[in-house]
Scaffold this motif. Sequence first.
Motif, PDB file in Angstrom:
ATOM      1  N   ALA A   6       5.384  -7.958   3.307  1.00  0.00           N
ATOM      2  CA  ALA A   6       5.225  -6.917   4.105  1.00  0.00           C
ATOM      3  C   ALA A   6       3.894  -6.769   5.058  1.00  0.00           C
ATOM      4  O   ALA A   6       2.923  -6.891   4.517  1.00  0.00           O
ATOM      5  N   THR A   7       4.078  -6.631   6.261  1.00  0.00           N
ATOM      6  CA  THR A   7       2.685  -6.303   7.184  1.00  0.00           C
ATOM      7  C   THR A   7       2.875  -5.176   7.921  1.00  0.00           C
ATOM      8  O   THR A   7       3.930  -4.675   8.366  1.00  0.00           O
ATOM      9  N   SER A   8       1.708  -4.575   8.323  1.00  0.00           N
ATOM     10  CA  SER A   8       1.681  -3.534   9.347  1.00  0.00           C
ATOM     11  C   SER A   8       2.126  -4.352  10.644  1.00  0.00           C
ATOM     12  O   SER A   8       1.869  -5.442  10.943  1.00  0.00           O
ATOM     13  N   LEU A   9       2.311  -3.481  11.768  1.00  0.00           N
ATOM     14  CA  LEU A   9       2.448  -3.965  12.987  1.00  0.00           C
ATOM     15  C   LEU A   9       1.286  -4.748  13.365  1.00  0.00           C
ATOM     16  O   LEU A   9       1.495  -5.812  14.468  1.00  0.00           O
ATOM     17  N   ILE A  15      -1.768  -6.860   5.505  1.00  0.00           N
ATOM     18  CA  ILE A  15      -0.898  -6.703   4.271  1.00  0.00           C
ATOM     19  C   ILE A  15      -1.614  -5.406   3.140  1.00  0.00           C
ATOM     20  O   ILE A  15      -1.045  -5.241   2.540  1.00  0.00           O
ATOM     21  N   ALA A  16      -2.571  -5.075   3.505  1.00  0.00           N
ATOM     22  CA  ALA A  16      -3.384  -3.979   2.771  1.00  0.00           C
ATOM     23  C   ALA A  16      -4.527  -3.519   3.708  1.00  0.00           C
ATOM     24  O   ALA A  16      -4.819  -4.027   4.624  1.00  0.00           O
ATOM     25  N   THR A  17      -4.955  -2.364   3.262  1.00  0.00           N
ATOM     26  CA  THR A  17      -6.067  -1.427   3.912  1.00  0.00           C
ATOM     27  C   THR A  17      -7.287  -2.366   3.682  1.00  0.00           C
ATOM     28  O   THR A  17      -7.367  -3.445   2.536  1.00  0.00           O
ATOM     29  N   ALA A  18      -8.366  -2.066   4.327  1.00  0.00           N
ATOM     30  CA  ALA A  18      -9.908  -2.775   3.953  1.00  0.00           C
ATOM     31  C   ALA A  18     -10.001  -2.834   2.378  1.00  0.00           C
ATOM     32  O   ALA A  18     -10.540  -3.730   1.748  1.00  0.00           O
ATOM     33  N   ASP A  19      -9.620  -1.773   1.796  1.00  0.00           N
ATOM     34  CA  ASP A  19     -10.100  -1.434   0.441  1.00  0.00           C
ATOM     35  C   ASP A  19      -8.924  -2.243  -0.701  1.00  0.00           C
ATOM     36  O   ASP A  19      -8.943  -1.628  -1.693  1.00  0.00           O
ATOM     37  N   GLY A  20      -8.108  -2.728   0.056  1.00  0.00           N
ATOM     38  CA  GLY A  20      -6.785  -3.432  -0.907  1.00  0.00           C
ATOM     39  C   GLY A  20      -5.844  -2.308  -1.094  1.00  0.00           C
ATOM     40  O   GLY A  20      -4.715  -2.656  -1.956  1.00  0.00           O
ATOM     41  N   GLY A  21      -5.695  -1.361  -0.348  1.00  0.00           N
ATOM     42  CA  GLY A  21      -4.671  -0.283  -0.623  1.00  0.00           C
ATOM     43  C   GLY A  21      -3.518  -0.613   0.038  1.00  0.00           C
ATOM     44  O   GLY A  21      -3.378  -1.196   1.221  1.00  0.00           O
ATOM     45  N   GLY A  66      -0.119 -12.556  -2.058  1.00  0.00           N
ATOM     46  CA  GLY A  66      -1.513 -12.296  -2.032  1.00  0.00           C
ATOM     47  C   GLY A  66      -2.232 -13.100  -0.920  1.00  0.00           C
ATOM     48  O   GLY A  66      -2.202 -14.028  -0.563  1.00  0.00           O
ATOM     49  N   GLY A  67      -2.947 -12.078  -0.031  1.00  0.00           N
ATOM     50  CA  GLY A  67      -3.627 -12.442   1.092  1.00  0.00           C
ATOM     51  C   GLY A  67      -4.435 -13.832   1.231  1.00  0.00           C
ATOM     52  O   GLY A  67      -3.854 -14.785   1.887  1.00  0.00           O
ATOM     53  N   ILE A  79       3.677   0.563  11.312  1.00  0.00           N
ATOM     54  CA  ILE A  79       2.471   1.548  11.255  1.00  0.00           C
ATOM     55  C   ILE A  79       1.423   0.655  11.712  1.00  0.00           C
ATOM     56  O   ILE A  79       1.319  -0.657  11.487  1.00  0.00           O
ATOM     57  N   LEU A  80       0.288   1.098  12.237  1.00  0.00           N
ATOM     58  CA  LEU A  80      -0.805   0.385  12.643  1.00  0.00           C
ATOM     59  C   LEU A  80      -1.953   0.894  11.926  1.00  0.00           C
ATOM     60  O   LEU A  80      -2.353   2.033  11.672  1.00  0.00           O
ATOM     61  N   LEU A  81      -2.455  -0.226  10.943  1.00  0.00           N
ATOM     62  CA  LEU A  81      -3.586   0.300   9.989  1.00  0.00           C
ATOM     63  C   LEU A  81      -4.937  -0.005  10.832  1.00  0.00           C
ATOM     64  O   LEU A  81      -5.795   0.788  10.252  1.00  0.00           O
ATOM     65  N   GLY A  82      -4.975  -0.678  11.883  1.00  0.00           N
ATOM     66  CA  GLY A  82      -6.329  -0.851  12.645  1.00  0.00           C
ATOM     67  C   GLY A  82      -7.359  -1.648  11.827  1.00  0.00           C
ATOM     68  O   GLY A  82      -8.210  -2.309  12.461  1.00  0.00           O
ATOM     69  N   ASP A  83      -7.223  -1.964  10.653  1.00  0.00           N
ATOM     70  CA  ASP A  83      -8.134  -2.834  10.107  1.00  0.00           C
ATOM     71  C   ASP A  83      -7.640  -3.117   8.362  1.00  0.00           C
ATOM     72  O   ASP A  83      -6.731  -2.280   8.119  1.00  0.00           O
ATOM     73  N   GLY A  84      -8.219  -4.100   7.772  1.00  0.00           N
ATOM     74  CA  GLY A  84      -7.508  -4.387   6.610  1.00  0.00           C
ATOM     75  C   GLY A  84      -7.481  -5.866   6.317  1.00  0.00           C
ATOM     76  O   GLY A  84      -8.370  -6.672   6.819  1.00  0.00           O
ATOM     77  N   ILE A  85      -7.012  -6.118   5.302  1.00  0.00           N
ATOM     78  CA  ILE A  85      -6.651  -7.724   4.731  1.00  0.00           C
ATOM     79  C   ILE A  85      -5.632  -8.089   5.626  1.00  0.00           C
ATOM     80  O   ILE A  85      -4.373  -7.734   5.559  1.00  0.00           O
ATOM     81  N   SER A  86      -5.927  -9.255   6.336  1.00  0.00           N
ATOM     82  CA  SER A  86      -4.954  -9.823   7.285  1.00  0.00           C
ATOM     83  C   SER A  86      -3.882 -10.770   6.528  1.00  0.00           C
ATOM     84  O   SER A  86      -4.450 -11.552   5.520  1.00  0.00           O
TER      85      SER A  86
END
Length: 178
Positions: free
Chosen positions: A8-11, A15-21, A115-116, A138-145
């Motif tokens: 799953a990915t955000s729009l 695949i996760a927030t910057a801290d891996g969440g 895994g990313g 959802i738009l996360l704005g930043d994270g693990i691509s």
Amino acid sequence: MANYVYIATSLDGFIATADGGVDWLDEIPNPEQSDFGYAEFIGRVDAIVMGRNSFEKVLTFGSWPYEKLVFVLSNSLKHVPENLVDKVEIIGGDNLKTLVNHLDERGYHNLYIDGGRTIQSFLAEDMIDELIITRVPILLGDGISLFGRLTEKLPFRHQKTEILNNTLVKSSYIRLRE
């Protein structure tokens, strides 16, 4: 022998927030408690290959979610928790083709790659046969691509797209090979 990605990915492609969440995945409405096709997918694979970071994240979930054997790519981990000894193997090595051939010889022909960094490494080696990506609104704005840099184009053919729960867009793509 085939390697699959089911993720799953955000729009905006994370695949996760910057801290891996990945808590944002828990916010998906699911009144029918659907698995959104996961059981069907996991029935097609023989084992799971994931990176150390993903493995450590899954360990925080409480209960172990996988029935298939999980191979964790790591050159730093040496041991798995005692309760997972029969469910997880740590495998090292930097040559993915050799690793996949070794797993194939052991009878693990169809692999779920998770895994990313692991997915990016397999893509960089042109070793992904199918991508199944579910976009979460959802738009996360930043994270693990999900995707990283590639040295060459990798053409895929769209296989199908489904709308799940009037919320998620799940698309499947097959790698075009010459």
